[in-house]
Design a protein around this motif. Structure first.
Motif, short mmCIF file in Angstrom:
data_model
loop_
_atom_site.label_atom_id
_atom_site.label_comp_id
_atom_site.label_asym_id
_atom_site.label_seq_id
_atom_site.Cartn_x
_atom_site.Cartn_y
_atom_site.Cartn_z
N TYR A 5 0.86 -0.37 0.00
CA TYR A 5 0.00 0.00 0.00
C TYR A 5 1.09 0.47 0.00
N SER A 12 6.08 8.92 9.20
CA SER A 12 6.39 8.03 8.10
C SER A 12 6.65 8.82 6.84
N ALA A 13 7.31 8.17 5.87
CA ALA A 13 7.51 8.78 4.57
C ALA A 13 6.14 9.03 3.95
N GLU A 14 6.04 10.08 3.13
CA GLU A 14 4.76 10.44 2.56
C GLU A 14 4.18 9.27 1.79
N SER A 15 2.95 8.92 2.08
CA SER A 15 2.31 7.77 1.46
C SER A 15 1.12 8.22 0.66
N PRO A 16 0.86 7.62 -0.52
CA PRO A 16 -0.31 7.99 -1.30
C PRO A 16 -1.60 7.47 -0.68
N GLU A 17 -1.50 6.58 0.28
CA GLU A 17 -2.68 6.01 0.92
C GLU A 17 -2.87 6.58 2.32
N SER A 18 -4.12 6.79 2.69
CA SER A 18 -4.42 7.13 4.07
C SER A 18 -4.37 5.86 4.91
N PRO A 19 -4.27 5.99 6.25
CA PRO A 19 -4.31 4.79 7.09
C PRO A 19 -5.57 3.96 6.87
N ARG A 25 -7.49 -2.05 2.20
CA ARG A 25 -6.87 -2.88 1.16
C ARG A 25 -6.30 -4.15 1.77
N LEU A 26 -5.70 -4.04 2.94
CA LEU A 26 -5.15 -5.21 3.62
C LEU A 26 -6.25 -6.20 3.99
N LEU A 27 -7.33 -5.71 4.60
CA LEU A 27 -8.42 -6.59 5.01
C LEU A 27 -9.16 -7.16 3.81
N GLY A 28 -9.22 -6.40 2.73
CA GLY A 28 -9.93 -6.86 1.55
C GLY A 28 -9.28 -8.05 0.87
N ARG A 29 -7.95 -8.16 0.97
CA ARG A 29 -7.28 -9.28 0.29
C ARG A 29 -7.00 -10.45 1.23
N LEU A 48 -3.62 7.49 12.87
CA LEU A 48 -3.15 8.76 12.31
C LEU A 48 -2.14 8.56 11.19
N ALA A 49 -1.40 7.45 11.22
CA ALA A 49 -0.35 7.19 10.23
C ALA A 49 -0.10 5.69 10.18
N HIS A 50 0.58 5.25 9.11
CA HIS A 50 0.87 3.83 8.99
C HIS A 50 2.16 3.64 8.22
N ASP A 51 2.73 2.47 8.38
CA ASP A 51 3.89 2.09 7.56
C ASP A 51 3.95 0.57 7.48
#
Length: 250
Positions: A5, A12-19, A25-29, A48-51
């Motif tokens: 994702y 965290s480094a700038e991510s195109p996805e929100s938390p 996406r993780l739960l969907g797959r 608030l953030a993820h990595d």
């Protein structure tokens, strides 16, 4: 296609996805996401953030088992980690995704997890040390490539690009040796809902083992509102083009 994702030490480094998007996406797959406790999902609602990071990988005789560590920073300052197992060790060899709350659950699975004892035979194994690190230092998960007419896909992608500054013949020649690819949608950008902007990363695995990505922008920010496809050699160039197009029609 898989869809494709920040603050202090957890910035965290700038991510195109929100938390929220990353979790969805993780739960969907994941085939077993319904087994996660409701309390865990409620806590993740305030992230608030993820990595994410590759934790371990094991490859042997055409089989692979990879474990990814997904960590969220919560509103109360605590962190919550989910462990994703990706493997093709089921009958039929299809790739499966599973998610677990506790690393010990993975270890209890034995060889299927890539963490327990492995079967004999030629193998390539990577184990990433689990020492605490800042989320800003964690690398993104590797691409999961699919061998599916990848060189033809690259040719079609470049052929439909309408922008004058699209990748040239040198990059096209490199992509002619693509043996597998993955398409992932990236999020964020100017006026996505109003102007129909969509950004996709097309990641290719080349015959020499190198990885190469090109970035596709689809939008309707044209004088007559028609659909347009543009392709760029970098994400920065693609996002700058989106900003320019949005400014032209604002």
């Amino acid at each position: 296609m898989s869809v494709p994702y920040e603050t202090a030490a957890y910035e965290s480094a700038e991510s195109p996805e929100s938390p929220e998007e990353h979790l969805a996406r993780l739960l969907g797959r994941a085939l077993n996401s319904f087994e996660l406790p409701d309390e865990t999902l409620r806590r993740l609602d305030c992230a608030l953030a993820h990595d994410s990071a590759l934790h371990s990988a094991h490859h042997s005789a055409g089989l692979h088992r990879r474990v990814y560590r997904h960590t969220w920073l919560l509103a109360d300052g605590s962190a919550l980690t989910l462990w994703e197992l990706v493997h093709n060790t089921v009958p039929g060899g299809e790739q499966h995704h599973e998610v677990y709350l506790d690393e010990e659950e993975l270890r209890a699975l034995g060889p299927c997890s890539g963490l327990g004892p492995q079967p004999d035979g030629p193998e390539l194994e990577l184990v990433v040390p689990a020492e605490p690190v800042e989320l800003s230092c964690l690398p993104a998960p590797r691409h999961v490539y699919v061998p599916d007419g990848s060189a033809d896909h690259a040719r079609r992608l470049l052929r439909r690009a309408e922008n004058a500054d699209r990748p040239g013949t040198e990059l096209a020649a490199r992509l002619a040796s693509a043996s597998a690819h993955e398409i992932t949608q990236a999020f964020g950008g100017p006026g996505r809902s109003r102007l129909g902007f969509s950004l996709y990363e097309h990641a290719f695995l080349l015959a020499d083992g190198a990885e190469l990505s090109v970035w596709e922008v689809e939008h309707t920010a044209t004088p007559d509102g028609r659909h347009m496809c543009e392709v760029y050699a970098s994400e920065d160039a693609a996002r700058r083009a989106m900003e320019r197009r949005a400014a032209q029609v604002s």
